[in-house]
Design a protein around this motif. Sequence first.
Motif, short mmCIF file in Angstrom:
data_model
loop_
_atom_site.label_atom_id
_atom_site.label_comp_id
_atom_site.label_asym_id
_atom_site.label_seq_id
_atom_site.Cartn_x
_atom_site.Cartn_y
_atom_site.Cartn_z
N MET A 284 57.42 35.57 39.86
CA MET A 284 56.91 34.83 41.01
C MET A 284 55.43 35.14 41.26
O MET A 284 54.68 34.27 41.69
CB MET A 284 57.74 35.13 42.26
CG MET A 284 59.17 34.66 42.17
SD MET A 284 59.35 32.92 41.75
CE MET A 284 58.70 32.17 43.20
N ARG A 285 55.02 36.36 41.01
CA ARG A 285 53.62 36.75 41.26
C ARG A 285 52.65 36.07 40.30
O ARG A 285 51.48 35.93 40.61
CB ARG A 285 53.47 38.26 41.18
CG ARG A 285 54.05 38.94 42.38
CD ARG A 285 53.81 40.43 42.35
NE ARG A 285 54.35 41.04 43.54
CZ ARG A 285 55.14 42.08 43.56
NH1 ARG A 285 55.47 42.67 42.44
NH2 ARG A 285 55.59 42.55 44.70
N LYS A 286 53.13 35.65 39.16
CA LYS A 286 52.27 34.94 38.22
C LYS A 286 51.75 33.64 38.81
O LYS A 286 50.64 33.21 38.53
CB LYS A 286 53.01 34.65 36.92
CG LYS A 286 53.25 35.85 36.05
CD LYS A 286 53.95 35.45 34.79
CE LYS A 286 54.27 36.66 33.94
NZ LYS A 286 55.01 36.29 32.72
N ASN A 287 52.57 33.01 39.65
CA ASN A 287 52.23 31.70 40.20
C ASN A 287 51.67 31.75 41.61
O ASN A 287 51.25 30.73 42.13
CB ASN A 287 53.48 30.80 40.21
CG ASN A 287 54.05 30.61 38.82
OD1 ASN A 287 53.30 30.53 37.86
ND2 ASN A 287 55.35 30.56 38.70
N ALA A 288 51.65 32.91 42.22
CA ALA A 288 51.23 33.00 43.62
C ALA A 288 49.87 33.70 43.73
O ALA A 288 49.53 34.57 42.94
CB ALA A 288 52.26 33.79 44.41
N ASP A 289 49.10 33.25 44.72
CA ASP A 289 47.82 33.90 44.98
C ASP A 289 48.03 35.25 45.65
O ASP A 289 47.43 36.25 45.29
CB ASP A 289 46.94 33.02 45.87
CG ASP A 289 46.52 31.74 45.15
OD1 ASP A 289 46.44 31.75 43.91
OD2 ASP A 289 46.27 30.74 45.84
N THR A 290 48.91 35.27 46.66
CA THR A 290 49.24 36.51 47.33
C THR A 290 50.75 36.63 47.37
O THR A 290 51.45 35.70 47.74
CB THR A 290 48.70 36.54 48.78
OG1 THR A 290 49.25 35.44 49.50
CG2 THR A 290 47.19 36.45 48.78
N ALA A 291 51.23 37.77 46.96
CA ALA A 291 52.67 38.01 46.94
C ALA A 291 52.95 39.36 47.57
O ALA A 291 52.18 40.30 47.38
CB ALA A 291 53.19 37.97 45.51
N PRO A 292 54.05 39.46 48.32
CA PRO A 292 54.38 40.76 48.93
C PRO A 292 54.83 41.76 47.87
O PRO A 292 55.38 41.39 46.84
CB PRO A 292 55.52 40.41 49.88
CG PRO A 292 56.13 39.20 49.29
CD PRO A 292 55.01 38.44 48.65
N ASP A 293 54.58 43.03 48.14
CA ASP A 293 55.06 44.05 47.22
C ASP A 293 56.49 44.44 47.60
O ASP A 293 57.05 43.95 48.57
CB ASP A 293 54.14 45.27 47.19
CG ASP A 293 54.08 45.99 48.52
OD1 ASP A 293 54.67 45.51 49.49
OD2 ASP A 293 53.42 47.05 48.57
N VAL A 294 57.08 45.30 46.82
CA VAL A 294 58.49 45.67 47.00
C VAL A 294 58.72 46.32 48.37
O VAL A 294 59.75 46.07 49.02
CB VAL A 294 58.94 46.62 45.86
CG1 VAL A 294 60.36 47.08 46.08
CG2 VAL A 294 58.83 45.93 44.52
#
Length: 71
Positions: free
Chosen positions: A43-53
């Motif tokens: 999912m992070r490959k496609n998102a500008d900002t992604a939440p961490d675990v």
Amino acid sequence: MEALKIEIVNPKALTLIKGMQELNLIKISEEPTSKLKSYLKKMRKNADTAPDVDEIAEIVEEVRAARYAKK
């Protein structure tokens, strides 16, 4: 014995590594990855900002607390 995590950039390197394994110089073992981590990576490959675990775990705990407080 020392364990290293190696990311292969050039596919030709994999041939060299497998050759070393055949000569019993190294042992190759797969590192298990959790489904959550692999999904987040995808999912992070496609998102500008992604939440961490940690952020995700915090949100999950809030939702669980709200859900179980109703009972």
